[in-house]
Design an enzyme around this catalytic site. Structure first.
Site, PDB file in Angstrom:
ATOM      1  N   ASP A   1      38.988  33.342  51.120  1.00 24.86           N
ATOM      2  CA  ASP A   1      37.617  33.333  50.230  1.00 24.86           C
ATOM      3  C   ASP A   1      37.713  32.381  49.114  1.00 24.86           C
ATOM      4  O   ASP A   1      38.368  32.368  48.296  1.00 24.86           O
ATOM      5  CB  ASP A   1      37.746  34.723  49.440  1.00 24.86           C
ATOM      6  CG  ASP A   1      36.641  35.054  48.675  1.00 24.86           C
ATOM      7  OD1 ASP A   1      35.644  34.219  48.564  1.00 24.86           O
ATOM      8  OD2 ASP A   1      36.520  36.428  48.023  1.00 24.86           O
TER       9      ASP A   1
ATOM     10  N   LYS B   1      28.063  29.791  43.420  1.00 22.76           N
ATOM     11  CA  LYS B   1      28.951  29.382  42.383  1.00 22.76           C
ATOM     12  C   LYS B   1      28.622  27.930  42.173  1.00 22.76           C
ATOM     13  O   LYS B   1      28.601  27.190  41.300  1.00 22.76           O
ATOM     14  CB  LYS B   1      30.354  30.021  42.496  1.00 22.76           C
ATOM     15  CG  LYS B   1      30.289  31.347  41.936  1.00 22.76           C
ATOM     16  CD  LYS B   1      30.790  32.583  42.896  1.00 22.76           C
ATOM     17  CE  LYS B   1      30.415  33.802  42.482  1.00 22.76           C
ATOM     18  NZ  LYS B   1      31.063  34.828  43.148  1.00 22.76           N
TER      19      LYS B   1
ATOM     20  N   TRP C   1      38.881  40.133  43.337  1.00 19.66           N
ATOM     21  CA  TRP C   1      38.233  39.824  44.402  1.00 19.66           C
ATOM     22  C   TRP C   1      38.976  39.851  45.688  1.00 19.66           C
ATOM     23  O   TRP C   1      38.589  40.774  46.640  1.00 19.66           O
ATOM     24  CB  TRP C   1      37.511  38.607  44.594  1.00 19.66           C
ATOM     25  CG  TRP C   1      36.316  38.472  43.770  1.00 19.66           C
ATOM     26  CD1 TRP C   1      36.390  37.635  42.496  1.00 19.66           C
ATOM     27  CD2 TRP C   1      35.231  39.105  43.722  1.00 19.66           C
ATOM     28  NE1 TRP C   1      35.020  37.719  41.969  1.00 19.66           N
ATOM     29  CE2 TRP C   1      34.474  38.760  42.700  1.00 19.66           C
ATOM     30  CE3 TRP C   1      34.372  40.107  44.896  1.00 19.66           C
ATOM     31  CZ2 TRP C   1      32.815  39.215  42.521  1.00 19.66           C
ATOM     32  CZ3 TRP C   1      33.275  40.599  44.615  1.00 19.66           C
ATOM     33  CH2 TRP C   1      32.573  40.251  43.284  1.00 19.66           C
TER      34      TRP C   1
HETATM   35  C1  LIG Z   1      31.272  36.113  43.440  1.00 22.13           C
HETATM   36  C2  LIG Z   1      32.466  36.490  44.503  1.00 22.13           C
HETATM   37  C3  LIG Z   1      32.496  37.119  45.565  1.00 22.13           C
HETATM   38  C4  LIG Z   1      31.344  37.998  46.005  1.00 22.13           C
HETATM   39  O1  LIG Z   1      30.168  37.347  46.430  1.00 22.13           O
HETATM   40  P1  LIG Z   1      28.722  37.796  46.803  1.00 22.13           P
HETATM   41  O2  LIG Z   1      28.120  36.416  47.408  1.00 22.13           O
HETATM   42  O3  LIG Z   1      28.144  38.229  45.647  1.00 22.13           O
HETATM   43  O4  LIG Z   1      29.216  39.084  47.660  1.00 22.13           O
HETATM   44  C5  LIG Z   1      33.690  37.090  46.316  1.00 22.13           C
HETATM   45  N1  LIG Z   1      34.807  36.542  46.275  1.00 22.13           N
HETATM   46  C6  LIG Z   1      34.761  35.741  45.023  1.00 22.13           C
HETATM   47  C7  LIG Z   1      35.918  34.772  44.999  1.00 22.13           C
HETATM   48  C8  LIG Z   1      33.834  35.641  44.362  1.00 22.13           C
HETATM   49  O5  LIG Z   1      33.796  34.772  43.245  1.00 22.13           O
END
Ligand SMILES: *Cc1c(COP(=O)(O)O)cnc(C)c1O
Length: 392
Positions: free
Chosen positions: A202, A226, A135
């Site tokens: 993030d 999540k 990511w």
């Molecule tokens: C799932 C995830 C993303 C992407 O998220 P979206 O909402 O599908 O764009 C980005 N960073 C991390 C750490 C993730 O787990």
């Protein structure tokens, strides 16, 4: 359900004597209320049954409004009340200081990979990225389209590079990192110290998984799907002094100051997803807040890692001990990819689904986010021991 041919004869196994288990079906799926399975999906992930039941009760007629949340004007008093409460509850969960705005946006965390450079820097500016997995690699890839994005450190997908080796840039507009790499299972246990540049994080896969000190960050962002709700809404928590810096070419939909000014209602927000997150926040507050979430998450993670450690090498964790994620636990069976396939299939038969590792990593991955019950992880750990005993 038909039993795959690799499953050993039943007589060879210890069989539970409980009334529901029969010798005929030693792996009879262990289901929760409503016939729900233990869902180890990396996202969208499981939600509390109590929240889903509340949504079900509200579905056709939200609190006497005569309509569902999906049918309301986002500018009406009912929906404004829903959003205000969701924000207030999130603020108290995370103790968000008053000088931070909370935005409810669309486009997922992936859209923020572009919004971050657009909001915080001009085209020729520099920003640092700490790359610890898939990511953060995507984040820097997108960043490079908009500014000079420097990989201050690049990890091996198994550990966090020693901060003393990071090559931070003088004058960087921000430092970006991923608090928890969902695919590799590599997690920062605390925010890194990076000097004066605002820290942008993030937190998609460990948001609200434990208390955090928001004041350490310039920007926290996370997709909801999540740990806190359904897909469709992305939370951005941004320090006020970082607003109003967007470059002139920034699309209005990506400009945080536009969203902040309009209370996340520049256009139609993801109403249903915000409402669902609000139910989740209220549920967490009523059940002990993030301290309780953290304690439960730590117990769950320990169960899986202990099952790996106690297996005498039957299972392996690819991740360095100090970087092991609380919420995403990859593990392998080093002796045999075929056994990994059998593990995933048999676990599914026993009511534990979505345990296949990401295609780039292989093996298994147990995503044990906030609302995976302790019982689900206990069931998995028991199954891991039983499977190893049969195949070691
Ligand atoms: C799932 C995830 C993303 C992407 O998220 P979206 O909402 O599908 O764009 C980005 N960073 C991390 C750490 C993730 O787990």
């Amino acid at each position: 359900m038909t039993r795959p041919s690799h499953v050993r004869p039943r007589a060879a196994r210890t069989v539970s004597t409980s009334a529901v288990a029969s010798a005929d079906r030693p792996t009879a799926p262990k289901l929760q209320s409503h016939g729900r399975v233990f869902n180890f999906s990396a996202g969208p992930a499981c939600l509390p049954a109590a929240v889903l039941e509340q949504a079900q009760a509200d579905l056709l007629n939200w609190q006497g409004s005569g309509m569902s949340v999906m049918e309301m004007s986002h500018r009406g008093k009912e929906f404004i009340a829903i959003t205000d409460k969701a924000e207030a509850d999130l603020r108290s969960l995370l103790s968000i200081p008053d000088n931070y705005k909370v935005l409810f946006l669309q486009g997922g965390a992936s859209t923020q990979f572009a919004a971050i450079p657009l909001n915080l820097a001009e085209e020729g500016d520099k920003a640092d990225y700490v790359v610890t997995g898939a990511w953060s690699k995507k984040a820097i890839g997108e960043g490079k389209r908009f500014l000079l994005a420097n990989a201050a450190a690049t990890g091996d997908n198994k550990s966090i590079p020693d901060p003393s080796t990071w090559n931070l840039t003088e004058g960087a507009k921000y430092v970006h990192y991923c608090a928890n790499e969902t695919i590799g299972g590599v997690e920062f246990k605390a925010p890194p110290s990076v000097g004066d540049a605002p820290l942008v994080v993030d937190m998609s896969s460990n948001f609200c998984a434990r208390p955090v000190d928001v004041s350490k960050y310039g920007v926290i962002y996370a997709g909801a799907q999540k740990n806190i709700g359904p897909a469709g809404v992305t939370i951005v928590i941004v320090r006020e002094d970082l607003l109003g810096r967007a470059r002139a070419s920034t699309p209005a939909m990506l400009d945080w100051s536009v969203a902040a000014k309009d209370g996340s209602m520049y256009n139609t927000p993801p109403c249903w997803s915000i409402y669902m997150c609000g139910l989740v926040f209220a549920h967490v507050l009523a059940n002990g807040g993030l301290e309780a979430v953290e304690a439960n998450n730590e117990k769950k993670a320990k169960l899986v890692y202990d099952a790996v450690e106690a297996s005498n090498g039957f299972y392996a964790s690819p991740v360095a001990r100090e970087a092991r994620s609380l919420t995403n636990v990859p593990f392998t069976i080093p002796s045999s990819p075929d056994l990994e396939k059998a593990f995933i299939a048999e676990a599914a038969q026993a009511g534990m689904v979505q345990l296949k590792g990401h295609r780039s990593v292989g093996g298994m991955r147990a995503s044990i986010y906030n609302f995976m019950p302790l019982e689900g992880v206990q069931t998995l750990a028991d199954f891991m021991r039983e499977f190893a005993a049969r195949h070691a």
